[in-house]
Design a protein around this motif. Structure first.
Motif, PDB file in Angstrom:
ATOM      1  N   THR A 289      41.010  34.216  41.099  1.00 52.61           N
ATOM      2  CA  THR A 289      41.014  33.109  42.055  1.00 52.61           C
ATOM      3  C   THR A 289      42.047  33.281  43.156  1.00 52.61           C
ATOM      4  OG1 THR A 289      42.517  31.807  40.666  1.00 52.61           O
ATOM      5  CG2 THR A 289      40.142  31.439  40.376  1.00 52.61           C
ATOM      6  N   ASP A 290      42.968  34.212  42.992  1.00 55.19           N
ATOM      7  CA  ASP A 290      43.978  34.469  44.022  1.00 55.19           C
ATOM      8  C   ASP A 290      43.321  35.232  45.171  1.00 55.19           C
ATOM      9  OD1 ASP A 290      46.115  36.351  45.316  1.00 55.19           O
ATOM     10  OD2 ASP A 290      47.273  34.787  44.290  1.00 55.19           O
ATOM     11  N   PRO A 291      43.553  34.818  46.412  1.00 55.32           N
ATOM     12  CA  PRO A 291      42.910  35.498  47.550  1.00 55.32           C
ATOM     13  C   PRO A 291      43.230  36.992  47.630  1.00 55.32           C
ATOM     14  CG  PRO A 291      44.174  33.567  48.291  1.00 55.32           C
ATOM     15  CD  PRO A 291      44.395  33.709  46.827  1.00 55.32           C
ATOM     16  N   ASN A 292      44.396  37.390  47.140  1.00 52.98           N
ATOM     17  CA  ASN A 292      44.792  38.793  47.197  1.00 52.98           C
ATOM     18  C   ASN A 292      44.605  39.521  45.871  1.00 52.98           C
ATOM     19  OD1 ASN A 292      45.726  38.643  49.933  1.00 52.98           O
ATOM     20  ND2 ASN A 292      47.472  37.508  49.152  1.00 52.98           N
ATOM     21  N   GLY A 293      44.081  38.811  44.862  1.00 49.10           N
ATOM     22  CA  GLY A 293      43.876  39.427  43.553  1.00 49.10           C
ATOM     23  C   GLY A 293      42.862  40.554  43.624  1.00 49.10           C
ATOM     24  N   LYS A 294      43.117  41.598  42.854  1.00 48.38           N
ATOM     25  CA  LYS A 294      42.222  42.760  42.830  1.00 48.38           C
ATOM     26  C   LYS A 294      40.836  42.338  42.362  1.00 48.38           C
ATOM     27  CE  LYS A 294      41.590  47.257  40.663  1.00 48.38           C
ATOM     28  NZ  LYS A 294      42.069  48.175  39.626  1.00 48.38           N
ATOM     29  N   LYS A 295      39.843  42.710  43.123  1.00 53.87           N
ATOM     30  CA  LYS A 295      38.464  42.399  42.771  1.00 53.87           C
ATOM     31  C   LYS A 295      37.943  43.419  41.765  1.00 53.87           C
ATOM     32  CE  LYS A 295      38.734  39.155  45.735  1.00 53.87           C
ATOM     33  NZ  LYS A 295      39.732  38.219  45.284  1.00 53.87           N
ATOM     34  N   GLY A 296      37.179  42.962  40.800  1.00 56.21           N
ATOM     35  CA  GLY A 296      36.555  43.846  39.842  1.00 56.21           C
ATOM     36  C   GLY A 296      37.436  44.242  38.665  1.00 56.21           C
ATOM     37  N   VAL A 297      38.645  43.668  38.586  1.00 55.64           N
ATOM     38  CA  VAL A 297      39.502  43.986  37.444  1.00 55.64           C
ATOM     39  C   VAL A 297      38.843  43.446  36.175  1.00 55.64           C
ATOM     40  CG1 VAL A 297      40.940  41.909  37.658  1.00 55.64           C
ATOM     41  CG2 VAL A 297      41.879  43.923  36.571  1.00 55.64           C
ATOM     42  N   THR A 298      38.939  44.194  35.097  1.00 57.61           N
ATOM     43  CA  THR A 298      38.260  43.806  33.854  1.00 57.61           C
ATOM     44  C   THR A 298      39.208  43.090  32.903  1.00 57.61           C
ATOM     45  OG1 THR A 298      38.768  45.854  32.667  1.00 57.61           O
ATOM     46  CG2 THR A 298      36.752  45.831  34.043  1.00 57.61           C
ATOM     47  N   TYR A 299      38.606  42.385  31.972  1.00 59.57           N
ATOM     48  CA  TYR A 299      39.358  41.706  30.925  1.00 59.57           C
ATOM     49  C   TYR A 299      40.183  42.719  30.132  1.00 59.57           C
ATOM     50  CZ  TYR A 299      40.148  38.708  26.816  1.00 59.57           C
ATOM     51  OH  TYR A 299      40.715  37.991  25.794  1.00 59.57           O
ATOM     52  N   GLU A 300      39.598  43.873  29.863  1.00 59.64           N
ATOM     53  CA  GLU A 300      40.284  44.912  29.097  1.00 59.64           C
ATOM     54  C   GLU A 300      41.515  45.425  29.848  1.00 59.64           C
ATOM     55  OE1 GLU A 300      36.925  44.788  29.561  1.00 59.64           O
ATOM     56  OE2 GLU A 300      36.448  44.209  27.503  1.00 59.64           O
ATOM     57  N   GLU A 301      41.384  45.618  31.160  1.00 60.37           N
ATOM     58  CA  GLU A 301      42.526  46.070  31.959  1.00 60.37           C
ATOM     59  C   GLU A 301      43.651  45.031  31.945  1.00 60.37           C
ATOM     60  OE1 GLU A 301      40.690  48.756  35.536  1.00 60.37           O
ATOM     61  OE2 GLU A 301      40.178  46.613  35.541  1.00 60.37           O
ATOM     62  N   VAL A 302      43.271  43.772  32.119  1.00 63.07           N
ATOM     63  CA  VAL A 302      44.266  42.698  32.128  1.00 63.07           C
ATOM     64  C   VAL A 302      44.950  42.595  30.767  1.00 63.07           C
ATOM     65  CG1 VAL A 302      44.575  40.194  32.314  1.00 63.07           C
ATOM     66  CG2 VAL A 302      43.176  41.406  33.996  1.00 63.07           C
ATOM     67  N   THR A 303      44.165  42.703  29.699  1.00 65.91           N
ATOM     68  CA  THR A 303      44.730  42.632  28.349  1.00 65.91           C
ATOM     69  C   THR A 303      45.736  43.750  28.125  1.00 65.91           C
ATOM     70  OG1 THR A 303      42.723  41.610  27.488  1.00 65.91           O
ATOM     71  CG2 THR A 303      44.167  42.662  25.887  1.00 65.91           C
ATOM     72  N   GLU A 304      45.384  44.956  28.518  1.00 69.70           N
ATOM     73  CA  GLU A 304      46.278  46.097  28.338  1.00 69.70           C
ATOM     74  C   GLU A 304      47.574  45.908  29.134  1.00 69.70           C
ATOM     75  OE1 GLU A 304      46.224  50.785  29.513  1.00 69.70           O
ATOM     76  OE2 GLU A 304      44.420  49.983  28.591  1.00 69.70           O
ATOM     77  N   THR A 305      47.457  45.452  30.361  1.00 68.04           N
ATOM     78  CA  THR A 305      48.641  45.231  31.199  1.00 68.04           C
ATOM     79  C   THR A 305      49.498  44.104  30.637  1.00 68.04           C
ATOM     80  OG1 THR A 305      47.425  45.991  33.143  1.00 68.04           O
ATOM     81  CG2 THR A 305      49.425  44.707  33.542  1.00 68.04           C
ATOM     82  N   PHE A 306      48.855  43.009  30.244  1.00 68.31           N
ATOM     83  CA  PHE A 306      49.577  41.876  29.662  1.00 68.31           C
ATOM     84  C   PHE A 306      50.371  42.332  28.438  1.00 68.31           C
ATOM     85  CE2 PHE A 306      50.317  38.246  27.019  1.00 68.31           C
ATOM     86  CZ  PHE A 306      50.497  37.178  27.891  1.00 68.31           C
TER      87      PHE A 306
END
Length: 102
Positions: free
Chosen positions: A39-56
Motif C-alpha cells: 500500500t506504500d506508494p514507493n513499496g516494491k511491486k511484486g514482492v512475495t510473501y516468502e520474500e517478506v517473511t525471509e527478510t522479517f
C-alpha cells in the motif's frame, strides 16, 4: 518497519503499524508487513510473501553475529506471577497463548 523500508516502503512508521493493528486482523506480522509494503506508494511491486517473511525473520531472529530484535523482547508478567498462576492451576494445566503463527 525495517522490513518495509528494505522494500522501499519508507513512509511506514511506528504510528502506521499501530494504526493498522488498532483496526484488528493484523496479528500476523509477516502479512502485515506485506500489506504495508503493497500500500506504500514507493513499496516494491511484486514482492512475495516468502520474500517478506525471509527478510522479517532476518531482522527478528538475527543473522550471523548480528542479534535479532527478539533479543530485545521482555516477559510482560513477572516470573513470580507466572509461578503463582502455575501453583493455582496445578502442574501441567497452564498454557500461554502468544498469537504468533509459529
Amino acid at each position: 518497519i525495517a522490513t518495509c523500508h528494505e522494500y522501499g516502503a519508507t513512509s511506514i512508521t511506528f504510528d502506521t503499524v499501530a494504526e493498522w493493528k488498532a483496526r484488528g486482523g493484523c496479528n500476523n506480522d509477516w502479512k502485515l508487513s506485506l500489506d504495508l509494503i503493497q500500500t506504500d506508494p514507493n513499496g516494491k511491486k511484486g514482492v512475495t510473501y516468502e520474500e517478506v517473511t525471509e527478510t522479517f525473520e532476518k531482522y527478528y531472529q538475527g543473522e550471523g553475529d548480528t542479534p535479532g530484535l527478539c533479543d530485545l523482547e521482555t516477559l510482560i508478567p513477572s516470573k513470580e506471577t507466572l509461578e503463582e498462576l502455575r501453583r493455582r492451576c496445578g502442574k501441567n494445566r497452564m498454557a500461554v497463548v502468544t498469537g504468533r503463527p509459529k
